[in-house]
Structures are given as structure tokens and as C-alpha cells.
Scaffold this motif. Structure first.
Motif, PDB file in Angstrom:
ATOM      1  N   SER A  20     -48.467 -32.665 -10.296  1.00  0.00           N
ATOM      2  CA  SER A  20     -48.484 -33.008 -11.725  1.00  0.00           C
ATOM      3  C   SER A  20     -48.126 -31.880 -12.685  1.00  0.00           C
ATOM      4  CB  SER A  20     -49.877 -33.533 -12.084  1.00  0.00           C
ATOM      5  OG  SER A  20     -50.212 -34.642 -11.297  1.00  0.00           O
ATOM      6  N   ARG A  21     -47.551 -30.797 -12.206  1.00  0.00           N
ATOM      7  CA  ARG A  21     -47.331 -29.627 -13.073  1.00  0.00           C
ATOM      8  C   ARG A  21     -46.550 -29.950 -14.347  1.00  0.00           C
ATOM      9  NH1 ARG A  21     -46.003 -25.041 -10.762  1.00  0.00           N
ATOM     10  NH2 ARG A  21     -46.618 -25.819  -8.754  1.00  0.00           N
ATOM     11  N   LEU A  22     -45.459 -30.677 -14.245  1.00  0.00           N
ATOM     12  CA  LEU A  22     -44.671 -30.992 -15.441  1.00  0.00           C
ATOM     13  C   LEU A  22     -45.444 -31.890 -16.396  1.00  0.00           C
ATOM     14  CD1 LEU A  22     -41.142 -31.573 -13.888  1.00  0.00           C
ATOM     15  CD2 LEU A  22     -41.979 -29.561 -15.097  1.00  0.00           C
ATOM     16  N   HIS A  23     -46.191 -32.814 -15.835  1.00  0.00           N
ATOM     17  CA  HIS A  23     -46.975 -33.732 -16.647  1.00  0.00           C
ATOM     18  C   HIS A  23     -48.092 -32.979 -17.381  1.00  0.00           C
ATOM     19  CE1 HIS A  23     -44.967 -37.122 -14.713  1.00  0.00           C
ATOM     20  NE2 HIS A  23     -45.039 -36.387 -13.622  1.00  0.00           N
ATOM     21  N   ILE A  24     -48.748 -32.069 -16.668  1.00  0.00           N
ATOM     22  CA  ILE A  24     -49.823 -31.280 -17.274  1.00  0.00           C
ATOM     23  C   ILE A  24     -49.277 -30.430 -18.413  1.00  0.00           C
ATOM     24  CG2 ILE A  24     -51.448 -29.374 -16.892  1.00  0.00           C
ATOM     25  CD1 ILE A  24     -51.751 -30.525 -13.972  1.00  0.00           C
TER      26      ILE A  24
END
Length: 126
Positions: free
Chosen positions: A44-48
Motif C-alpha cells: 500500500s505504499r503509494l496509497h498511504i
């Protein structure tokens, strides 16, 4: 496995400028002293990071002391991380492409979906 921040206080000197110079999500967590699970961050890095930006857009940090800015940004990162640690990126739909293709959202009037197979059948019949 958890990547935890050490217990030493974070360096808040010129925090916004330092954060602007970062590129990896892990760097944000390290600078701000926020613990995270690498498995959650891998998925989820981009979403976070997008969610952090959305939350920070609601904040007015101008004129605040570095210590207050660091505390607010840290809390924002923790909040965004928790959003995705407890549910999937699909449930939050922070990116336009996911919002536009939400199966629970009715189709936009005037835009009809035609399956690709239907188009091919038409050409095969001719």
C-alpha cells in the motif's frame, strides 16, 4: 516483522524542507519515527503516501514551529498508515483510476460499456 522507530526523539529542525527531499516511503517513516509493517507498506505504499498528501492538504502548517509541524505530519502519516493497515487499498480508492472503476458506483449516464467480445463478434459475423 515490524520496522520500528528507535526511542530517541526525532530531529524536527527544518522538517518540511527535509521531508520534501525524501523519495522512499520508508524514509518518511524513519524521519518521523513511525513504526510500520513492511508487508503493509509493500502492498500500500503509494496509497498511504497519497492519503498523507490528502490529509496534509487539509492542514495549515504555515507559521507553525518545526516541533508542531513534525508532530502533525507524524500523526498524519500514522493515520494514513492505519487506514491501509486495517483494510485494502481497493476499499479506500484514493486514486482516480480506482474511483472511476468502482463496481458499487452506478455508471455515468451517457457512457455505455460495450464488452470487447461483443465488438469482435460483430466483425466475425461480417
Amino acid at each position: 516483522m515490524n520496522c520500528s522507530a528507535d526511542s530517541s526523539p526525532i530531529d524536527v529542525t527544518d522538517i518540511l524542507a527535509r521531508l520534501r527531499g525524501l523519495s522512499a516511503a520508508e524514509e518518511f517513516f524513519a524521519i518521523l519515527g513511525v513504526s510500520y509493517d513492511p508487508k503493509v507498506l509493500d502492498v500500500s505504499r503509494l496509497h498511504i503516501m497519497k492519503r498523507v498528501g490528502q490529509y496534509l492538504a487539509e492542514e495549515d502548517l504555515s507559521g507553525l514551529p518545526d516541533q508542531v509541524i513534525a508532530a502533525r505530519v507524524r500523526a498524519t502519516l500514522e493515520r494514513a498508515y492505519e487506514d491501509f493497515a486495517i483494510s485494502s487499498p481497493l476499499s479506500h480508492r484514493v486514486f482516480k483510476v480506482l474511483k472511476d472503476h468502482d463496481p458499487n458506483k452506478p455508471a455515468t449516464p451517457g457512457r455505455t460499456f460495450v464488452p470487447f467480445d461483443a465488438v469482435l463478434k460483430r466483425f466475425e459475423e461480417e
